[in-house]
Design a protein around this motif. Structure first.
Motif, short mmCIF file in Angstrom:
data_model
loop_
_atom_site.label_atom_id
_atom_site.label_comp_id
_atom_site.label_asym_id
_atom_site.label_seq_id
_atom_site.Cartn_x
_atom_site.Cartn_y
_atom_site.Cartn_z
N GLN A 58 -69.70 -68.17 92.05
CA GLN A 58 -68.44 -68.65 91.50
C GLN A 58 -67.64 -67.53 90.86
O GLN A 58 -66.41 -67.49 90.97
N THR A 59 -68.33 -66.60 90.20
CA THR A 59 -67.64 -65.45 89.61
C THR A 59 -66.99 -64.59 90.69
O THR A 59 -65.82 -64.18 90.57
N LEU A 60 -67.75 -64.31 91.77
CA LEU A 60 -67.18 -63.55 92.87
C LEU A 60 -66.01 -64.29 93.52
O LEU A 60 -65.01 -63.67 93.93
N SER A 61 -66.11 -65.60 93.62
CA SER A 61 -65.00 -66.38 94.18
C SER A 61 -63.75 -66.25 93.32
O SER A 61 -62.63 -66.11 93.83
N ASN A 62 -63.93 -66.28 91.99
CA ASN A 62 -62.78 -66.12 91.10
C ASN A 62 -62.17 -64.72 91.22
O ASN A 62 -60.95 -64.55 91.19
N LEU A 63 -63.04 -63.70 91.36
CA LEU A 63 -62.52 -62.34 91.54
C LEU A 63 -61.72 -62.22 92.83
O LEU A 63 -60.63 -61.63 92.85
N LEU A 64 -62.25 -62.74 93.91
CA LEU A 64 -61.55 -62.66 95.19
C LEU A 64 -60.26 -63.48 95.16
O LEU A 64 -59.24 -63.08 95.75
N ALA A 65 -60.27 -64.62 94.47
CA ALA A 65 -59.04 -65.41 94.35
C ALA A 65 -57.98 -64.64 93.57
O ALA A 65 -56.79 -64.68 93.90
N GLY A 88 -65.23 -57.50 87.44
CA GLY A 88 -66.55 -58.09 87.25
C GLY A 88 -67.47 -57.11 86.56
O GLY A 88 -67.39 -55.89 86.78
N ARG A 89 -68.39 -57.63 85.73
CA ARG A 89 -69.32 -56.77 85.01
C ARG A 89 -70.56 -56.57 85.87
O ARG A 89 -71.29 -57.51 86.18
N ALA A 90 -70.78 -55.35 86.30
CA ALA A 90 -71.89 -55.04 87.19
C ALA A 90 -73.16 -54.78 86.39
O ALA A 90 -73.12 -54.31 85.24
N THR A 91 -74.29 -55.08 87.00
CA THR A 91 -75.60 -54.82 86.40
C THR A 91 -76.10 -53.45 86.85
O THR A 91 -75.32 -52.61 87.28
N LYS A 92 -77.39 -53.22 86.76
CA LYS A 92 -77.93 -51.92 87.13
C LYS A 92 -77.72 -51.65 88.61
O LYS A 92 -77.49 -52.56 89.42
N LYS A 93 -77.84 -50.38 88.98
CA LYS A 93 -77.48 -49.96 90.32
C LYS A 93 -78.40 -50.51 91.39
O LYS A 93 -77.99 -50.70 92.53
N ASP A 94 -79.67 -50.72 91.07
CA ASP A 94 -80.61 -51.19 92.09
C ASP A 94 -80.50 -52.68 92.34
O ASP A 94 -81.24 -53.21 93.17
#
Length: 508
Positions: free
Chosen positions: A133-140, A151-157
């Motif tokens: 849902q967060t990704l959907s809001n970002l793309l919208a 968006g707040r990203a987590t660790k690289k792996d």
């Protein structure tokens, strides 16, 4: 309804309800075959049966077939988590209730197992659905043109963090591209508003969609009054037809009377929102032509004045000397020789003026070239063989044919070769003639080892010459011949070594 009639069903699943009739004999008769059927519906059709007059038939559709709707993605995740923990929960409950524990312990652990089981299922659903849902809001937001949300990203792996970072990078790229497009659009609008060329854009229906300030001045209307109008209303329909680049002879409402002359028009096509559009550019040629005409007259008057002064000055001086000589009461013993010598000078200068005017008439009355197929190599070899004062080095090129006026091209090449030989004789150098194919042109090169040219700006000005006794008409006439054939003649100092190089380009 019960008791109101009999119900039958045909092979298509249609319930036929027959009303009771007072005539039992006619009611007991079977219905005949159907007369017509509407094929547009798969569940309901109207059948016509031949019945007796006492029997009424009503058609009742059967219920539609049940088609289950697919579950949503989050419901499927929840069911998957539920069934994943179901075997363990069942085994745990069986061991709990068969293990001989007291009732309080059994119910307490049962509630604990069920709550943990359902809580884990719901938590798993949230962990999967919420990031989507967060990704959907970002793309919208990106689709709506809002590039400020990140968006707040987590660790690289983390795969989910990689997706969020890529979405953020996409937002940054789109923001940069939008800023670049906005700046380019602003620059294009500024340029269109400031240029003195009228620009019009018409859509596929010949409606005006874009006009700049010069176009508004040309049509003497504001943009609000022009946009949306048809080309026929604006009297620009002829610009959408015919040749894409041509000269117009017409009058525009906003043009001054002195500018009601020649207009250069160019038309091109482009697409906007997938639909074809036409771009029309109209430029005033009269102003540029008047400026070029003024400069041409200035050069011509300057050259004519120079040549006339060179001839009239000595004529005036000699005529004045002879007049004073004849007015003396006592003339010298050789006055007749002085008189004859002065008259000879006047006659020679008059002949020079006559030759000058004849050369001018030759330049002004050059006929159109009579284009015929001719051998380029034979033409070049024949002209170079006419020069006997100096041995010209000839490097042959490809044998080919061109279309041209043989007489005019021979005169052109004779003038250029003669100038090269004259320059080479001053320094004792040589001359070189060669030809080759350059793209779709025949390029003839004539090089000399003369002193070179101090100034090249006035070389093709009529009657300008650097040679003593020259008429200044040869190069101007040669360039006019080359341009009449669709070619070009240039003369410049050689890059390597002394001397000049003339290049003649003619289309193949």
């Amino acid at each position: 309804m019960p008791g109101s009639g009999n119900t039958k069903s045909d092979s298509d699943g249609i319930a036929i309800i027959t009303s009771p009739s007072t005539n039992s004999q006619s009611a007991s008769q079977p219905a005949s075959q159907p007369v017509g059927r509407n094929p547009q519906s798969a569940h309901f059709s109207i059948l016509q049966y031949a019945q007796s007059e006492e029997q009424n038939v009503r058609v009742k559709p059967l219920p539609r077939a049940f088609h289950p709707q697919p579950l949503n993605y989050d419901h499927r995740i929840l069911l998957l988590a539920f069934f994943t923990g179901l075997p363990g929960a069942i085994v745990g409950l069986i061991l709990l209730w068969k293990g001989g524990f007291d009732t309080k312990t059994q119910w307490t652990l049962t509630v604990f197992i069920v709550v943990c089981w359902l809580g884990c299922a719901l938590a798993l659903r949230e962990r999967v659905v919420t990031p989507l849902q967060t990704l959907s809001n970002l793309l919208a937001a990106l689709r709506e043109g809002d590039y400020s949300i990140r968006g707040r990203a987590t660790k690289k792996d983390d795969p989910l963090g990689d997706v969020v970072r890529e979405v953020n990078a996409l937002g940054s790229t789109l923001r940069t591209q939008r800023l670049g497009a906005m700046e380019a659009t602003a620059l294009a609008r500024t340029v269109m508003a400031e240029i003195e060329v009228a620009v019009f854009s018409f859509d596929s229906e010949r409606k005006l969609r874009l006009v700049n300030r010069a176009g508004e001045r040309l049509l003497a209307r504001a943009a609000e009054q022009l946009l949306g109008r048809g080309a026929d209303e604006l009297r620009l329909d002829d610009c959408l037809e015919g040749e894409a680049a041509r000269t117009l002879q017409r009058t525009f409402p906003g043009a001054a009377p002195r500018e009601s002359g020649r207009w250069g028009m160019r038309r091109s096509s482009f697409r906007q929102d997938g639909k074809p559009h036409h771009l029309i550019v109209i430029a005033d040629l009269s102003r540029a032509l008047r400026e070029e005409e003024r400069l041409a007259w200035q050069r011509l008057v300057r050259v004519l004045g120079h040549e006339l002064n060179n001839s009239l000055a000595p004529i005036k001086s000699i005529a004045g000397s002879l007049e004073s000589l004849m007015a003396r009461p006592e003339r010298p013993f050789d006055w007749e020789e002085d008189l004859q010598r002065g008259l000879a000078i006047i006659s020679s200068r008059a002949e020079a003026l006559n030759r000058f005017m004849t050369a001018y008439a030759q330049l002004a009355k050059l006929p159109q070239p009579d284009l015929r197929v001719m051998d380029a190599g034979a033409w070049i070899r024949r002209v170079t063989s006419l020069e006997t004062r100096l041995k010209i080095e000839l490097i042959t090129g490809p044998e080919l044919t061109i279309k041209g006026d043989r007489d005019q091209l021979e005169q052109l090449l004779i003038n250029v070769v003669r100038n090269a030989v004259d320059a080479s004789l001053e320094t004792g150098g040589g001359a070189l003639v060669t030809w080759r194919v350059n793209n779709s042109f025949l390029e003839v090169s004539i090089e000399d080892e003369g002193p070179g040219l101090p100034h090249t700006s006035n070389l093709f000005v009529p009657f300008f010459t650097t040679k003593p006794g020259g008429s200044g008409i040869g190069l101007a006439l040669s360039r006019q011949i080359a341009e009449g054939h669709g070619g070009m003649l240039t003369l410049e100092n050689r890059a390597s070594g002394r001397g000049c190089q003339a290049r003649l380009r003619l289309p193949l």
